[in-house]
Design a protein around this motif. Structure first.
Motif, PDB file in Angstrom:
ATOM      1  N   ALA A 166       0.853  -1.189   0.000  1.00  0.00           N
ATOM      2  CA  ALA A 166       0.000   0.000   0.000  1.00  0.00           C
ATOM      3  C   ALA A 166       0.887   1.238   0.000  1.00  0.00           C
ATOM      4  O   ALA A 166       1.941   1.241   0.644  1.00  0.00           O
ATOM      5  CB  ALA A 166      -0.922   0.016   1.212  1.00  0.00           C
ATOM      6  N   ILE A 170      -0.301   5.299   6.255  1.00  0.00           N
ATOM      7  CA  ILE A 170      -0.941   4.119   6.846  1.00  0.00           C
ATOM      8  C   ILE A 170      -1.265   4.442   8.293  1.00  0.00           C
ATOM      9  O   ILE A 170      -0.391   4.822   9.074  1.00  0.00           O
ATOM     10  CB  ILE A 170      -0.029   2.886   6.765  1.00  0.00           C
ATOM     11  CG1 ILE A 170       0.353   2.597   5.313  1.00  0.00           C
ATOM     12  CG2 ILE A 170      -0.715   1.678   7.394  1.00  0.00           C
ATOM     13  CD1 ILE A 170      -0.805   2.277   4.410  1.00  0.00           C
ATOM     14  N   TYR A 215      -5.531  -3.062   7.358  1.00  0.00           N
ATOM     15  CA  TYR A 215      -4.794  -1.819   7.528  1.00  0.00           C
ATOM     16  C   TYR A 215      -5.662  -0.646   7.096  1.00  0.00           C
ATOM     17  O   TYR A 215      -6.642  -0.811   6.360  1.00  0.00           O
ATOM     18  CB  TYR A 215      -3.480  -1.838   6.746  1.00  0.00           C
ATOM     19  CG  TYR A 215      -3.629  -1.965   5.245  1.00  0.00           C
ATOM     20  CD1 TYR A 215      -3.707  -0.840   4.425  1.00  0.00           C
ATOM     21  CD2 TYR A 215      -3.677  -3.222   4.642  1.00  0.00           C
ATOM     22  CE1 TYR A 215      -3.842  -0.967   3.050  1.00  0.00           C
ATOM     23  CE2 TYR A 215      -3.810  -3.349   3.271  1.00  0.00           C
ATOM     24  CZ  TYR A 215      -3.887  -2.225   2.478  1.00  0.00           C
ATOM     25  OH  TYR A 215      -4.029  -2.342   1.118  1.00  0.00           O
ATOM     26  N   SER A 226      -5.617   3.036   5.246  1.00  0.00           N
ATOM     27  CA  SER A 226      -4.811   3.759   4.266  1.00  0.00           C
ATOM     28  C   SER A 226      -5.536   5.014   3.826  1.00  0.00           C
ATOM     29  O   SER A 226      -6.758   5.010   3.617  1.00  0.00           O
ATOM     30  CB  SER A 226      -4.541   2.860   3.055  1.00  0.00           C
ATOM     31  OG  SER A 226      -3.810   3.545   2.070  1.00  0.00           O
TER      32      SER A 226
END
Length: 209
Positions: A10, A14, A29, A31
């Motif tokens: 990614a 984050i 996660y 993002s």
């Protein structure tokens, strides 16, 4: 990814990541597209190599995920005028259903509760109430959403980890914003009580008990 290799899965800021329990290589996660305060941020689930990426939230205000055995805990952010964004802890079930877990008042210079870690069975959660010059441990029971501020002698403590059984919490007493040797590492019952001193002069602890 293969042993000894690394792969970017990614790009951009984050805001937290957590592996699924039980040995899976999946992770969740948060993002965002930019560092702007009002940039949209959402939760994604993918394999450790980035394969099979799925967007899990679409509100643009979801961050700080922690994956437990029964649900993913995360922060839902509410933007406020002339105040820091306010966080409340939400849960995402395995089927993707969302529900709000906490509803604490959040003062203008505070952000609110940030989930840190689950007990092994996923029924108890350790969180940190964060904001200006503030980092205080709170425990949350998922069944009823009861949130309890942990303290010793009337003073808040910083949380580090929760035991696998969920019975105790590892804390940093007095180390926040102070030299490491000014702190005390101790354990505390999940619902509060008398601390058990583990290290007299120390800070920033961790464990996997």
């Amino acid at each position: 990814a293969k042993s000894g290799t690394a792969r970017v899965i990614a790009h951009g800021p984050i805001y937290g990541a957590s592996f699924a329990p039980g040995g899976s290589d999946k992770l969740v996660y948060a993002s965002a597209a930019s560092n702007a305060v009002r940039a949209r941020v959402n939760l994604y689930v993918a394999a450790a190599d980035g394969a099979g990426k799925v967007q899990m939230t679409h509100d643009g205000r979801s961050l700080n995920p922690v994956w437990g055995r029964r649900a993913i805990a995360f922060d839902h952010e509410r933007l406020r005028r002339d105040a820091a964004p306010a966080y409340q802890v939400w849960l995402m079930s395995p089927g993707g259903t969302l529900r709000q877990l906490t509803g604490l008042p959040v003062a203008p210079l505070m952000q609110g509760l940030v989930p840190l870690s689950f007990s092994q069975d996923g029924t108890r959660l350790l969180a940190e109430y964060e904001g200006l010059d503030t980092s205080q441990a709170w425990t949350i029971t998922l069944s009823g959403g009861l949130a309890v501020r942990l303290e010793v002698g009337g003073h808040g403590v910083s949380g580090a980890a929760i035991s696998q059984s969920g019975a105790t919490v590892l804390i940093d007493q007095g180390g926040f914003l102070n030299p490491p040797n000014a702190g005390k590492v101790a354990s505390l019952p999940f619902s509060g009580g008398a601390p058990k001193l583990l290290i007299r002069s120390g800070s920033d602890p961790s464990w996997n008990l």
